[in-house]
Design a protein around this motif. Structure first.
Motif, PDB file in Angstrom:
ATOM      1  N   ALA A  28      34.481  70.161  26.614  1.00  0.00           N
ATOM      2  CA  ALA A  28      34.567  71.317  25.717  1.00  0.00           C
ATOM      3  C   ALA A  28      33.461  71.335  24.673  1.00  0.00           C
ATOM      4  N   HIS A  29      33.175  70.202  24.060  1.00  0.00           N
ATOM      5  CA  HIS A  29      32.160  70.173  23.005  1.00  0.00           C
ATOM      6  C   HIS A  29      30.784  70.500  23.576  1.00  0.00           C
ATOM      7  N   PHE A  80      38.758  68.294  24.887  1.00  0.00           N
ATOM      8  CA  PHE A  80      38.138  68.144  23.577  1.00  0.00           C
ATOM      9  C   PHE A  80      38.009  66.672  23.196  1.00  0.00           C
ATOM     10  N   HIS A 133      37.001  74.656  16.052  1.00  0.00           N
ATOM     11  CA  HIS A 133      38.054  73.940  16.782  1.00  0.00           C
ATOM     12  C   HIS A 133      39.321  74.788  16.882  1.00  0.00           C
ATOM     13  N   ARG A 137      40.758  76.844  20.381  1.00  0.00           N
ATOM     14  CA  ARG A 137      42.037  76.499  20.988  1.00  0.00           C
ATOM     15  C   ARG A 137      42.983  77.710  21.022  1.00  0.00           C
ATOM     16  N   GLU A 149      43.475  66.930  25.032  1.00  0.00           N
ATOM     17  CA  GLU A 149      42.885  66.234  23.895  1.00  0.00           C
ATOM     18  C   GLU A 149      42.556  64.802  24.319  1.00  0.00           C
ATOM     19  N   GLY A 154      35.033  63.041  25.266  1.00  0.00           N
ATOM     20  CA  GLY A 154      35.503  64.062  26.201  1.00  0.00           C
ATOM     21  C   GLY A 154      34.954  63.849  27.596  1.00  0.00           C
TER      22      GLY A 154
END
Length: 325
Positions: A28-29, A80, A133, A137, A149, A154
C-alpha cells in the motif's frame, strides 16, 4: 529493495492483464506514494486541498488507480506497513533528509517564480500523513477493498501472503518482495500499459543460485537495511557469491564488512509477518457512497474523479457483481 540494481538480475517479463488473475497483495505505501507524487506533480494544488488546508491527493490517486483492478480479473488487498524495523531507521532518516532538502529547493523555486520546478520538487516532498492513512482506509472500505495491517514491512507481509497461497501475487514496484521470498510480483501496476511479472524461481534458475544466495547478492549491492560494499554491482556480486558460496565468505575474501549482516540476512529470511487476517474476494463496492465521500466530505472536485468512478461502475456492470471473482 531501494537499490534498483537487482533489476538486471531479476527474471522480469511483460505480461498481458488477460494472462493474470486472482488476488494481489498490494504494497500500500509503495502504491500510494507513486500516485501521490504523480497527482501532486501534475494536478493543481487546489484540487486535493480542502478548505481546512488538508491535503488528500491520495483520494485522487486511489480513484485513478483502482479501476485497473476492477477492469481485470484481479482482487486487490492493500497491505499497510506497521512499525519501522530498527535496521531500517538509517534509510528512513536519509529519506527524511532528502525530503527536507527538496522542500528547501521548492521554496527557492517558488521565490524565483519557477512554477514547473516547484511542482516537480513538491512531488518529491510527499509523505504518507495520518490524514492520508485514515482517508485511504475509509475509501478502500467503501469500495469493499480488503485491508491488511502488517506488523512491520508491508513488502514482507505481501510476500508472505503470496508464499502461503493467500495471494496469487505481490504488487509492488520495489524488489523487496522477491528478497522476502515472494514467488511472483506484479510490477507497473501504477503505470500505463501492461504489468511486469517478476518471478523468484525463474530468477534463481536463470543464475543457478539459491534463494539465500540471491539475498546475499542483494546485500552486497545494498538494500534498504544496509549499505552495499564499495565497488560491488550486481554482476560482481553474483560472480563473487557463486565463487565463494555465501555473503560471509565473500566479505572475508574482500576484507569487507556489512554492519549487522547476520541480522539483516535473518530479517529477509524470517521477517515479522502475521496470519491474523481474513478477507472476501467477492467485492461489492458502494460506488455512490465512495463518490460522495471524496467529493462532498473531502471537497475533491467531482470532475477530477468522475472518470475513475465511472470506470469502476462500467467494470462492475460489464462483469456483474455476482461474477466478479
Amino acid at each position: 529493495m531501494g537499490n534498483a540494481d537487482l533489476r538486471s538480475l531479476a527474471h522480469i517479463e511483460e505480461v498481458s492483464f488477460d494472462d493474470v488473475s486472482g488476488v494481489v497483495a498490494v504494497d500500500a505505501h509503495n502504491w500510494l506514494y507513486r500516485y501521490l507524487t504523480t497527482t501532486v506533480k501534475f494536478t493543481n494544488e487546489s484540487v486535493y486541498t480542502t478548505s481546512e488546508g488538508e491535503e488528500v491527493a491520495n483520494l485522487v490517486g486511489l480513484v485513478q488507480g483502482l479501476p485497473k483492478f476492477f477492469e481485470h480479473d484481479l482482487v486487490p488487498v492493500f497491505v499497510f506497513d506497521g512499525g519501522v524495523t530498527e535496521l531500517k531507521s538509517a534509510e528512513v532518516e536519509q529519506r527524511r533528509e532528502r525530503k527536507e532538502e527538496a522542500e528547501a529547493k521548492r521554496e527557492a523555486a517558488e521565490e524565483r517564480g519557477d512554477a514547473v520546478e516547484a511542482a516537480r520538487l513538491e512531488a518529491r516532498t510527499q509523505r504518507i500523513t495520518d490524514v492520508i492513512h485514515e482517508t485511504s482506509r475509509e475509501l478502500l472500505g467503501l469500495l469493499d477493498v480488503p485491508v491488511v495491517e502488517a506488523p512491520a514491512e508491508g513488502e514482507a507481509q505481501c510476500a508472505y501472503m503470496n508464499r502461503v497461497g493467500d495471494a496469487d501475487y505481490s504488487g509492488s514496484e520495489d524488489y523487496d518482495t522477491m528478497l522476502f521470498g515472494g514467488p511472483l510480483t506484479l510490477r507497473q501496476l501504477t503505470s500505463k500499459g501492461n504489468p511486469e511479472l517478476m518471478d523468484l524461481e525463474a530468477t534463481l534458475d536463470d543464475h543457478d543460485i539459491t534463494y539465500e544466495q540471491l539475498v546475499d547478492i542483494a546485500m552486497l549491492c545494498g538494500t534498504d537495511f544496509n549499505e552495499g560494499v564499495s565497488g560491488v554491482g550486481p554482476k560482481t556480486a553474483l560472480d563473487a557469491v557463486k565463487e565463494h558460496g555465501d555473503l560471509f565468505a565473500v566479505l572475508d575474501a574482500r576484507d569487507a564488512h556489512i554492519e549487522h549482516a547476520d541480522r539483516i540476512r535473518d530479517l529477509f529470511f524470517d521477517p515479522p509477518v502475521t496470519d491474523d487476517y481474513e478477507f472476501d474476494t467477492t467485492l461489492t463496492p458502494d460506488v455512490e457512497a465512495a463518490r460522495a465521500y471524496v467529493t462532498d466530505e473531502w471537497e475533491v472536485p467531482a470532475d477530477e474523479v468522475e472518470r475513475g468512478f465511472d470506470r469502476i461502475d462500467d467494470a462492475l456492470t460489464q462483469t456483474g457483481l455476482d461474477d466478479w471473482m
